[in-house]
Scaffold this active site. Structure first.
Site, PDB file in Angstrom:
ATOM      1  N   ASN A  49      13.679  30.529  29.038  1.00  0.00           N
ATOM      2  CA  ASN A  49      13.037  31.347  29.920  1.00  0.00           C
ATOM      3  C   ASN A  49      11.443  31.709  29.599  1.00  0.00           C
ATOM      4  O   ASN A  49      11.212  31.807  28.404  1.00  0.00           O
ATOM      5  CB  ASN A  49      13.761  32.476  30.294  1.00  0.00           C
ATOM      6  CG  ASN A  49      14.097  33.484  29.272  1.00  0.00           C
ATOM      7  OD1 ASN A  49      14.519  32.771  28.301  1.00  0.00           O
ATOM      8  ND2 ASN A  49      14.128  34.655  29.559  1.00  0.00           N
ATOM      9  N   GLU A  51       8.507  33.957  30.541  1.00  0.00           N
ATOM     10  CA  GLU A  51       8.191  35.192  31.519  1.00  0.00           C
ATOM     11  C   GLU A  51       6.764  35.273  31.682  1.00  0.00           C
ATOM     12  O   GLU A  51       5.963  34.699  31.137  1.00  0.00           O
ATOM     13  CB  GLU A  51       8.904  36.515  30.968  1.00  0.00           C
ATOM     14  CG  GLU A  51      10.518  36.575  30.776  1.00  0.00           C
ATOM     15  CD  GLU A  51      10.952  37.696  30.325  1.00  0.00           C
ATOM     16  OE1 GLU A  51      10.534  38.537  29.859  1.00  0.00           O
ATOM     17  OE2 GLU A  51      12.291  37.754  30.932  1.00  0.00           O
ATOM     18  N   CYS A  60      13.116  30.492  34.678  1.00  0.00           N
ATOM     19  CA  CYS A  60      14.356  30.561  34.048  1.00  0.00           C
ATOM     20  C   CYS A  60      14.407  29.172  33.165  1.00  0.00           C
ATOM     21  O   CYS A  60      13.893  28.361  33.492  1.00  0.00           O
ATOM     22  CB  CYS A  60      15.489  30.402  35.155  1.00  0.00           C
ATOM     23  SG  CYS A  60      15.672  31.918  35.976  1.00  0.00           S
ATOM     24  N   GLU A  62      17.130  27.373  32.703  1.00  0.00           N
ATOM     25  CA  GLU A  62      17.653  26.102  33.529  1.00  0.00           C
ATOM     26  C   GLU A  62      16.421  25.259  34.412  1.00  0.00           C
ATOM     27  O   GLU A  62      16.490  24.083  34.310  1.00  0.00           O
ATOM     28  CB  GLU A  62      18.711  26.610  34.484  1.00  0.00           C
ATOM     29  CG  GLU A  62      19.767  27.180  33.968  1.00  0.00           C
ATOM     30  CD  GLU A  62      19.566  28.675  33.962  1.00  0.00           C
ATOM     31  OE1 GLU A  62      18.614  29.377  33.786  1.00  0.00           O
ATOM     32  OE2 GLU A  62      20.755  29.536  34.166  1.00  0.00           O
ATOM     33  N   CYS A  95      21.239  31.572  37.825  1.00  0.00           N
ATOM     34  CA  CYS A  95      20.886  32.375  39.037  1.00  0.00           C
ATOM     35  C   CYS A  95      20.793  31.371  40.101  1.00  0.00           C
ATOM     36  O   CYS A  95      20.957  30.254  40.029  1.00  0.00           O
ATOM     37  CB  CYS A  95      19.749  33.139  38.793  1.00  0.00           C
ATOM     38  SG  CYS A  95      18.301  31.798  39.146  1.00  0.00           S
ATOM     39  N   CYS A  98      18.359  28.582  40.287  1.00  0.00           N
ATOM     40  CA  CYS A  98      18.528  27.501  39.285  1.00  0.00           C
ATOM     41  C   CYS A  98      19.521  26.683  40.178  1.00  0.00           C
ATOM     42  O   CYS A  98      19.662  25.409  39.992  1.00  0.00           O
ATOM     43  CB  CYS A  98      18.671  28.172  38.130  1.00  0.00           C
ATOM     44  SG  CYS A  98      17.443  28.731  36.988  1.00  0.00           S
TER      45      CYS A  98
HETATM   46  N1  THU Z   1      17.076  34.033  33.353  1.00  0.00           N
HETATM   47  C1  THU Z   1      17.569  32.705  33.200  1.00  0.00           C
HETATM   48  O1  THU Z   1      16.586  32.250  32.275  1.00  0.00           O
HETATM   49  N2  THU Z   1      18.173  32.170  33.959  1.00  0.00           N
HETATM   50  C2  THU Z   1      19.239  32.655  34.762  1.00  0.00           C
HETATM   51  O2  THU Z   1      19.860  31.978  35.332  1.00  0.00           O
HETATM   52  C3  THU Z   1      18.856  34.213  34.979  1.00  0.00           C
HETATM   53  C4  THU Z   1      17.845  34.601  34.360  1.00  0.00           C
HETATM   54  C5  THU Z   1      16.039  34.764  32.723  1.00  0.00           C
HETATM   55  C6  THU Z   1      14.785  34.998  33.740  1.00  0.00           C
HETATM   56  C7  THU Z   1      14.116  36.336  33.157  1.00  0.00           C
HETATM   57  O3  THU Z   1      13.419  35.824  31.978  1.00  0.00           O
HETATM   58  C8  THU Z   1      15.525  36.885  32.144  1.00  0.00           C
HETATM   59  O4  THU Z   1      16.485  35.694  32.241  1.00  0.00           O
HETATM   60  C9  THU Z   1      16.071  38.432  32.524  1.00  0.00           C
HETATM   61  O5  THU Z   1      16.215  38.134  34.122  1.00  0.00           O
END
Ligand code: THU
Length: 142
Positions: A49, A51, A60, A62, A95, A98
């Site tokens: 991920n 940000e 994310c 994925e 999520c 994704c």
């Molecule tokens: N996140 C992911 O990398 N994958 C997911 O399927 C859900 C959330 C990340 C996004 C963000 O940087 C952190 O998790 C908190 O939500």
């Protein structure tokens, strides 16, 4: 002549997802996620991920892995397994966004391996996204 390499196991895929999570750029949530995709061609592609201070722009793990896989191997890739890991000892199924992105390239019976509340869980892709939008539309667009 080399023997055909063994298909990467789900355990190994999870290990690679965990390694990818070490690379996470997540200064806002401190939630470090990694994903590893096993492609039909035997290749494993990882992502983490990333940000952004404008929170909604966060990508994310994925989806980072997915765009990397298409960028490296082209539009015909098929995903046969996905592992997700995090370094926060929390549940982290992929999520909804994704899942919808994965639907474009993942087989219905692809293994989705992720930490659930009760521990590492494996489900079929069609179980984690039973009503994705919309395979028929995609077929028509081609
Ligand atoms: N996140 C992911 O990398 N994958 C997911 O399927 C859900 C959330 C990340 C996004 C963000 O940087 C952190 O998790 C908190 O939500």
């Amino acid at each position: 002549m080399n023997a055909t390499p063994a298909r990467t196991s789900n355990d190994e895929l999870l290990r690679q997802a965990t390694l990818a999570a070490e690379k996470s750029y997540s200064p806002y949530s401190n939630f470090k996620v990694g994903a590893a995709l096993l492609l039909e061609n035997g290749q494993v592609v990882t992502g983490t991920n990333v940000e952004n201070v404008s929170f909604g722009l966060t990508i994310c793990a994925e989806r980072a892995a997915l765009v990397r896989a298409v960028s490296e191997f082209g539009p015909e890739i098929r995903i046969v397994a996905v592992a997700v890991a995090n370094l926060n000892k929390a549940a982290s199924p992929p999520c909804g966004a994704c899942r919808q992105m994965l639907a474009e390239f993942a087989s219905a019976d692809a293994a989705i391996v992720f930490p659930a509340a009760a521990g590492v869980t494996t489900m079929r892709f069609e179980e984690v996204l039973p009503l994705g939008f919309d395979m028929q539309l995609k077929d028509k667009a081609r």
